[in-house]
Design a protein around this motif. Structure first.
Motif, mmCIF file in Angstrom:
data_model
loop_
_atom_site.group_PDB
_atom_site.id
_atom_site.type_symbol
_atom_site.label_atom_id
_atom_site.label_comp_id
_atom_site.label_asym_id
_atom_site.label_seq_id
_atom_site.Cartn_x
_atom_site.Cartn_y
_atom_site.Cartn_z
ATOM 1 N N GLN A 234 50.143 40.974 76.930
ATOM 2 C CA GLN A 234 49.022 40.485 76.113
ATOM 3 C C GLN A 234 47.687 41.008 76.631
ATOM 4 O OE1 GLN A 234 49.894 36.322 73.776
ATOM 5 N NE2 GLN A 234 48.566 36.278 75.517
ATOM 6 N N PHE A 238 45.507 43.514 74.243
ATOM 7 C CA PHE A 238 44.285 42.897 73.719
ATOM 8 C C PHE A 238 43.038 43.584 74.275
ATOM 9 C CE2 PHE A 238 46.517 38.545 72.932
ATOM 10 C CZ PHE A 238 47.200 39.110 71.873
ATOM 11 N N LEU A 269 43.504 36.352 72.410
ATOM 12 C CA LEU A 269 42.781 37.444 71.756
ATOM 13 C C LEU A 269 41.414 36.964 71.299
ATOM 14 C CD1 LEU A 269 42.493 40.260 70.544
ATOM 15 C CD2 LEU A 269 43.749 39.455 68.538
#
Length: 338
Positions: A234, A238, A269
């Motif tokens: 992630q 991101f 995010l």
């Protein structure tokens, strides 16, 4: 007073929504969920949509307390998306338009997301980051088009997350990306992963191949847990998205960012993007899962904008297009309102 009904079924979400003059009065959705470790196939997804759409239509009309006679326009997703699911929903929209004697409008799925985001957040002229299972684009409005400033050159960010969820055999209920997000909150040990930004574009396929290849090795080492891998994935993807969005803000001279699409409801995010916007003196606009995840109301809202400009779809053009670019659509309503 314009009342529009929107039909959405470009992927595994089947949605029908009704909007009356800028107010969502019904937004029902059903999701096809495949077994853990598997994605959703077009044929099975289309079967799910066909099995549920008439009941969902009845529920939507009942919740909205609207009769077919009161509806002004039928809107459906023309594309982009998966062929069989798109067609299965378009056939129902076409049939309803004929039975109810209403005009029909084919809506670009991506623009549906953008117009829903603009409606809900009330932002004026933002840089748009559109992130979902099938799309990753940085967009800005200019001269009656939503122009694509940057995009993925291979797979979408949502597809990247979903495919890694399959490696970990995570549940697809409610969605693989959501379950990765929850796991990532417990991650503490960061794994360095390939970071690929090429100008205004991004690439996720190499990063995905790397973490797929090394996941079991990392887990077996005892140093990393599944939460660490989700956290690292992630943070990396991101950061790539924040970088190209910030570059677009500078290029376009904008102080607003609107995040739309299914991945757009990811809290991490939103947090990273909001921090970047604050550092630039800008503002982040985002919504929750009601409107970020594919839904019928967003198709209705874009359809209303087109209806008000008399952008009806000729009957012979009420087809579906799997590859339907955001910048192919003439955005006449923005010119009228600006």
């Amino acid at each position: 007073m314009v009342i529009a009904i929107g039909f959405e079924g470009s992927a595994n979400k089947l949605g029908i929504g009704i909007i009356r003059d800028g107010k969502v009065i019904s937004n029902r959705r059903r999701t096809y969920i495949s077994p853990p470790g598997e994605g959703f196939l077009p044929k099975a997804t289309a079967e799910h949509h066909r099995a549920n759409i008439l009941e969902l239509l009845h529920e939507t009309l009942t919740e909205a307390e609207v009769t077919p006679e009161e509806i002004d326009v039928i809107c459906y997703t023309k594309g982009p998306g998966m062929g069989s699911p798109l067609v299965s929903v378009a056939v129902v929209a076409r049939t309803v338009a004929q039975l109810w004697c209403k005009p029909i409008i084919g809506v670009n799925h991506c623009i549906g997301h953008i117009e829903m985001g603009r409606l809900v957040t009330k932002c004026s002229n933002p840089i748009v980051l559109y992130v979902s299972g099938g799309n990753t684009q940085v967009i800005a409005y200019s001269n009656q088009r939503y122009r694509i400033f940057g995009e993925t050159i291979d797979i979408a960010v949502g597809n990247c997350l979903d495919r890694f969820a399959r490696v970990l055999k995570l549940s697809n209920d409610p969605s693989p990306g959501y379950n990765i997000e929850q796991l990532a909150k417990g991650g503490v040990n960061f794994v360095s992963l390939p970071y690929v930004v090429k100008g205004m574009d991004v690439s996720f396929s190499g990063l995905l191949s790397y973490i797929e290849e090394h996941a079991q090795e990392l887990l077996d080492s005892g140093k990393y847990q599944a939460a660490d891998l989700c956290y690292s994935l992630q943070e990396t993807v991101f950061a790539m998205l924040v970088e190209i969005t910030e570059r677009a803000m500078a290029q376009f001279g904008s102080d607003e960012v609107l995040v739309v699409g299914g991945v757009g409801c990811n809290e991490r995010l939103q947090q990273m993007m909001a921090e970047m916007c604050r550092e630039r003196g800008g503002t982040l606009y985002a919504t929750d899962e009601r409107y970020c995840i594919d839904n019928g109301a967003m198709i209705a809202q874009a359809g209303i904008e087109m209806f008000n400009c008399q952008m009806y779809t000729p009957w012979e053009e009420t087809t579906c297009t799997q590859r339907y670019r955001t910048d192919e659509v003439e955005v006449e309503w923005r010119a009228c309102s600006s």
